[in-house]
Scaffold this motif. Sequence first.
Motif, PDB file in Angstrom:
ATOM      1  N   ILE A 101      11.821  32.542 -18.009  1.00 51.29           N
ATOM      2  CA  ILE A 101      12.470  33.577 -17.520  1.00 51.29           C
ATOM      3  C   ILE A 101      11.893  34.064 -16.164  1.00 51.29           C
ATOM      4  O   ILE A 101      10.661  34.126 -15.807  1.00 51.29           O
ATOM      5  N   GLU A 132      14.458  31.142 -13.497  1.00 52.90           N
ATOM      6  CA  GLU A 132      15.662  30.201 -13.545  1.00 52.90           C
ATOM      7  C   GLU A 132      16.317  29.736 -12.374  1.00 52.90           C
ATOM      8  O   GLU A 132      16.670  28.504 -12.580  1.00 52.90           O
ATOM      9  N   ASP A 169       6.893  35.871 -27.612  1.00 51.10           N
ATOM     10  CA  ASP A 169       8.248  35.440 -27.788  1.00 51.10           C
ATOM     11  C   ASP A 169       9.005  35.393 -26.814  1.00 51.10           C
ATOM     12  O   ASP A 169      10.102  34.683 -26.742  1.00 51.10           O
ATOM     13  N   THR A 170       8.711  35.631 -25.420  1.00 50.79           N
ATOM     14  CA  THR A 170       9.435  35.250 -24.268  1.00 50.79           C
ATOM     15  C   THR A 170       9.105  33.645 -23.887  1.00 50.79           C
ATOM     16  O   THR A 170      10.016  33.101 -23.106  1.00 50.79           O
ATOM     17  N   ILE A 204      11.482  32.383 -28.465  1.00 47.07           N
ATOM     18  CA  ILE A 204      12.706  32.895 -28.973  1.00 47.07           C
ATOM     19  C   ILE A 204      13.500  33.139 -27.866  1.00 47.07           C
ATOM     20  O   ILE A 204      13.120  33.523 -26.739  1.00 47.07           O
ATOM     21  N   GLY A 205      14.753  33.535 -28.223  1.00 51.94           N
ATOM     22  CA  GLY A 205      15.610  34.445 -27.174  1.00 51.94           C
ATOM     23  C   GLY A 205      16.148  33.233 -26.121  1.00 51.94           C
ATOM     24  O   GLY A 205      16.317  31.984 -26.492  1.00 51.94           O
ATOM     25  N   LYS A 206      16.175  33.692 -24.973  1.00 50.37           N
ATOM     26  CA  LYS A 206      16.662  32.552 -23.737  1.00 50.37           C
ATOM     27  C   LYS A 206      15.783  31.557 -23.601  1.00 50.37           C
ATOM     28  O   LYS A 206      16.215  30.436 -23.200  1.00 50.37           O
ATOM     29  N   ARG A 246      14.200  29.912 -26.013  1.00 52.44           N
ATOM     30  CA  ARG A 246      13.982  29.074 -27.053  1.00 52.44           C
ATOM     31  C   ARG A 246      14.216  27.583 -26.991  1.00 52.44           C
ATOM     32  O   ARG A 246      14.976  27.270 -26.169  1.00 52.44           O
ATOM     33  N   TYR A 260       7.226  31.622 -35.862  1.00 56.29           N
ATOM     34  CA  TYR A 260       8.327  30.754 -35.302  1.00 56.29           C
ATOM     35  C   TYR A 260       8.558  29.630 -35.965  1.00 56.29           C
ATOM     36  O   TYR A 260       8.444  28.424 -35.886  1.00 56.29           O
TER      37      TYR A 260
END
Length: 393
Positions: A179, A182, A205-206, A209-211, A213, A242
């Motif tokens: 993140i 990219e 979480d960064t 999960i999310g983008k 993951r 997780y």
Amino acid sequence: MYQTTSKKTPWIFCKDIINHPQKAMAWVWGYISCKHSMMYTLFVYTLLLILVLLYYVNHRESEPNHDETFKAKVQQSFIKFVEENMPKRDQNKETRAVYSMRTMSSNGSLLEDEHAKILKQRAGDIQREYIGFKNKKPFNFHCDKCAVVASSGQLLHSNSGQEIDNATCVIRMNNAPTIHYEKDVGARTDIRLVCFRSIDFMNKDTLMIGKARFDKMVIWGMENPKHKKIKETFTSKFIRKYPGVDYYSLSNSGEKKATRLYEEYLGMDRLKSNSWLSTGWFTMLFAVNMCDSITVYGLPDGNQCSAGSKKSILYHYYEKRYDECWMYNQHETRMKTGHRYLTEKAVFKQWAQMFNISFKAPAWNLTNVNASEPIKSPFISKMEKIGKKRTKR
């Protein structure tokens, strides 16, 4: 009759402290408690500071340099190992086979094809030692085109992101983020290969999960009996937090196999040479077995450091803490424990001659690399010089 009380003048007070240094603190505090004058208090503190500084300077001059003493002990450890093992490798085939990857090639008996065949087999043996937390089965996955993404600051402004994401499988190391990066490092992640020491940094979480993951986390070093608490914390907290990731952990015997392979290239014992294995070592071994073709991004060969480049490059593209060349040179040439990054890269150069491996951002110079010859690196050269000096004595 008028009677004056005796009191100590500053000079008498100084003489008392000099003559009775063991009572200095008692004098100081007693004097301060009796005298409320700011001037006397300031005088006492100044005098005390001077005495402490004088003691420190004299003490430093009289005691040995502990850093040099430790360095000498480490050198002696290296020398002893070199004497005990290196000369023996040339005596007969049996002892040469002890460090086969280095010594067999030095005598011309290990051809490039044989080298590749042996390495592929041993890399496969190591990969089967990664056992799943959920299914308790060995890692079994194949990919035709892999992008292995390291963490060098040379990835910045490389515009490699789209090319990385176009690979069939994307492998990243430790807690390197995607993140905000990219464009240069890509957005996809299929597998993360993580050192046991980096697990705490993955608890975000960064990254999980999310983008950001990913499907599989492959961990090395956690099954070592010394790291039992790390595994307990990982099992009780991390996996529960997780649960959507398939977790694999390298067995202690698998780690020993990877260590043994490194020792064969190095020509000496890892512990006695005070060397640490890097996540890059485990990742490249992992990819060699899993992938048909490998493109490595953000893993410099170190040539820019030996060429004396004055341009500062970040060791990690996401951390503004260390200079890349400084980090490589410190770990490669210092006598204390460390990662031998340039030694590992010398091995990777040989692997690139045997398998479909290429390097980008930056590109590597693979000319004059012979996979049938012993590897060369600053660290190995240093160890050999130590051995020769000791032999002359």
